[in-house]
Structures are given as C-alpha cells and as structure tokens.
Design a protein around this motif. Structure first.
Motif, mmCIF file in Angstrom:
data_model
loop_
_atom_site.group_PDB
_atom_site.id
_atom_site.type_symbol
_atom_site.label_atom_id
_atom_site.label_comp_id
_atom_site.label_asym_id
_atom_site.label_seq_id
_atom_site.Cartn_x
_atom_site.Cartn_y
_atom_site.Cartn_z
ATOM 1 N N GLN A 41 -65.005 40.860 -55.185
ATOM 2 C CA GLN A 41 -63.899 41.534 -54.491
ATOM 3 C C GLN A 41 -64.470 42.440 -53.404
ATOM 4 O OE1 GLN A 41 -61.065 40.347 -54.912
ATOM 5 N NE2 GLN A 41 -61.423 39.233 -56.802
ATOM 6 N N SER A 42 -65.117 41.807 -52.461
ATOM 7 C CA SER A 42 -65.840 42.512 -51.408
ATOM 8 C C SER A 42 -65.020 42.591 -50.121
ATOM 9 C CB SER A 42 -67.150 41.764 -51.141
ATOM 10 O OG SER A 42 -67.892 42.424 -50.160
ATOM 11 N N PRO A 43 -64.680 43.819 -49.670
ATOM 12 C CA PRO A 43 -63.958 43.964 -48.404
ATOM 13 C C PRO A 43 -64.842 43.555 -47.229
ATOM 14 C CG PRO A 43 -63.901 45.998 -49.680
ATOM 15 C CD PRO A 43 -64.900 45.099 -50.326
ATOM 16 N N LEU A 44 -64.326 42.652 -46.423
ATOM 17 C CA LEU A 44 -65.027 42.202 -45.214
ATOM 18 C C LEU A 44 -63.989 42.113 -44.104
ATOM 19 C CD1 LEU A 44 -67.165 39.397 -46.839
ATOM 20 C CD2 LEU A 44 -68.026 41.528 -45.891
ATOM 21 N N GLY A 45 -64.098 42.992 -43.133
ATOM 22 C CA GLY A 45 -63.106 43.016 -42.059
ATOM 23 C C GLY A 45 -61.726 43.219 -42.649
ATOM 24 N N PRO A 46 -60.761 42.402 -42.238
ATOM 25 C CA PRO A 46 -59.394 42.582 -42.724
ATOM 26 C C PRO A 46 -59.124 41.915 -44.083
ATOM 27 C CG PRO A 46 -59.442 40.863 -41.071
ATOM 28 C CD PRO A 46 -60.851 41.414 -41.159
ATOM 29 N N TYR A 47 -60.142 41.324 -44.694
ATOM 30 C CA TYR A 47 -59.934 40.542 -45.917
ATOM 31 C C TYR A 47 -60.803 41.054 -47.059
ATOM 32 C CZ TYR A 47 -57.888 37.430 -42.501
ATOM 33 O OH TYR A 47 -57.116 36.921 -41.495
ATOM 34 N N ILE A 48 -60.483 40.588 -48.256
ATOM 35 C CA ILE A 48 -61.296 40.861 -49.431
ATOM 36 C C ILE A 48 -61.714 39.514 -50.000
ATOM 37 C CG2 ILE A 48 -61.364 41.843 -51.758
ATOM 38 C CD1 ILE A 48 -59.267 43.884 -50.826
ATOM 39 N N ALA A 49 -63.022 39.264 -50.004
ATOM 40 C CA ALA A 49 -63.559 38.005 -50.520
ATOM 41 C C ALA A 49 -63.690 38.105 -52.035
ATOM 42 C CB ALA A 49 -64.926 37.728 -49.899
ATOM 43 N N ASP A 50 -63.347 37.026 -52.735
ATOM 44 C CA ASP A 50 -63.522 37.033 -54.190
ATOM 45 C C ASP A 50 -64.975 37.345 -54.530
ATOM 46 O OD1 ASP A 50 -60.852 36.417 -54.629
ATOM 47 O OD2 ASP A 50 -61.222 34.294 -55.057
ATOM 48 N N PHE A 51 -65.904 36.611 -53.912
ATOM 49 C CA PHE A 51 -67.335 36.827 -54.112
ATOM 50 C C PHE A 51 -68.023 36.656 -52.765
ATOM 51 C CE2 PHE A 51 -65.605 35.160 -58.026
ATOM 52 C CZ PHE A 51 -66.092 36.042 -58.973
ATOM 53 N N ALA A 52 -69.029 37.490 -52.498
ATOM 54 C CA ALA A 52 -69.771 37.394 -51.246
ATOM 55 C C ALA A 52 -71.247 37.613 -51.515
ATOM 56 C CB ALA A 52 -69.269 38.436 -50.248
ATOM 57 N N CYS A 53 -72.064 36.783 -50.892
ATOM 58 C CA CYS A 53 -73.517 36.956 -50.887
ATOM 59 C C CYS A 53 -73.899 37.207 -49.443
ATOM 60 C CB CYS A 53 -74.213 35.714 -51.447
ATOM 61 S SG CYS A 53 -76.018 35.862 -51.433
ATOM 62 N N MET A 54 -74.205 38.445 -49.128
ATOM 63 C CA MET A 54 -74.472 38.813 -47.742
ATOM 64 C C MET A 54 -75.785 38.219 -47.241
ATOM 65 S SD MET A 54 -71.712 40.269 -47.153
ATOM 66 C CE MET A 54 -71.974 40.900 -45.502
ATOM 67 N N GLN A 55 -76.819 38.122 -48.098
ATOM 68 C CA GLN A 55 -78.095 37.558 -47.658
ATOM 69 C C GLN A 55 -77.931 36.116 -47.189
ATOM 70 O OE1 GLN A 55 -77.516 38.841 -50.738
ATOM 71 N NE2 GLN A 55 -79.325 39.864 -51.544
ATOM 72 N N ALA A 56 -76.984 35.395 -47.794
ATOM 73 C CA ALA A 56 -76.756 33.991 -47.458
ATOM 74 C C ALA A 56 -75.536 33.796 -46.565
ATOM 75 C CB ALA A 56 -76.582 33.178 -48.741
ATOM 76 N N ARG A 57 -74.829 34.890 -46.267
ATOM 77 C CA ARG A 57 -73.586 34.790 -45.482
ATOM 78 C C ARG A 57 -72.672 33.738 -46.113
ATOM 79 N NH1 ARG A 57 -72.818 39.000 -42.478
ATOM 80 N NH2 ARG A 57 -71.647 37.892 -40.909
ATOM 81 N N LEU A 58 -72.434 33.911 -47.415
ATOM 82 C CA LEU A 58 -71.659 32.955 -48.198
ATOM 83 C C LEU A 58 -70.498 33.660 -48.889
ATOM 84 C CD1 LEU A 58 -71.441 30.032 -49.360
ATOM 85 C CD2 LEU A 58 -72.869 30.836 -51.261
ATOM 86 N N ILE A 59 -69.313 33.077 -48.762
ATOM 87 C CA ILE A 59 -68.106 33.549 -49.427
ATOM 88 C C ILE A 59 -67.710 32.494 -50.450
ATOM 89 C CG2 ILE A 59 -65.642 34.113 -49.129
ATOM 90 C CD1 ILE A 59 -67.491 36.080 -47.687
#
Length: 126
Positions: A41-59
């Motif tokens: 549940q990661s806020p990214l810009g105007p949305y909230i991703a269920d799961f996010a891996c920032m190192q891989a830029r993966l939602i």
C-alpha cells in the motif's frame, strides 16, 4: 514520487485493513530481503500501489471481482498508464489465481523484480 499526507494516511489504513489475499502475498514478498524490498500500500503520485519494489520499478496489483466492472477496468488502465509513464512495470494478478498458485505467482513477481533491478543497475552504470 511519494504520496501526500492524505495518501499516506489512506495507505496506513489500507495496510491495517489488508485483505486475506494481500496478507498472503505479503508473506512471500516480505521475505525477499534488503536487495528486493517491497512496500505494501505504497503511495506513488496520485495513486496507492498494492505492492511496490522501488529498486526494480515494479508495481504488483491484486484484483478481485470488482476489477471486472467496466468503470474499474477503465480506472485501472489509466492508473497503469501513469505508473508506466513514471518508469514502472505493472503486474496484475487475480485474487483467485493467487489463492490457487501462491508459490508460482510469488516466484514470477520476484523473478521479474530481479531481472528489472539488474537491468536498471546496468543502465545506470553505462
């Protein structure tokens, strides 16, 4: 880009009220270690991703039956397009598939994250 204060508050609420399917996937993703850190549940810009891996830029998104509705599918398409424009890849899985094959889906997510992270590292070192 991280979320706003309101988005952060909503994300905390979503983490507290995680669905059984989100909890199931989280048991797999949180074991990946520091090299592949997933947030839920990661806020990214105007949305909230269920799961996010920032190192891989993966939602990673989990979809229940509500995502079959035309309005929700249209919203998901707009949302996914925003993530892609920001450099993310989006993987979507149905909750029912996760329940049937959690190991396979978790392996696919982790494999995708590893490949993307390595590609990002190579691009940065060139």
């Amino acid at each position: 880009p991280r979320g706003t204060g309101m988005a952060d508050e909503r994300a905390r609420k979503l983490r507290r009220e995680a669905t059984p399917d989100e909890r199931l996937l989280w048991t797999y993703l949180r074991r990946t270690g520091p090299d592949l850190h997933f947030r839920r549940q990661s806020p990214l810009g105007p949305y909230i991703a269920d799961f996010a891996c920032m190192q891989a830029r993966l939602i990673v998104e989990l979809d229940g039956r509500g995502h079959d509705a035309d309005a929700q599918a249209a919203y998901d398409a707009v949302r996914d397009a925003w993530f892609v424009r920001e450099g993310f890849e989006v993987l979507r899985f149905r909750n029912s598939d996760l329940r049937r094959e959690p190991d396979r889906i978790a392996d696919l997510i982790i494999e995708t994250a590893v490949v993307r992270r390595e590609a990002i590292w190579r691009m940065r070192s060139d």
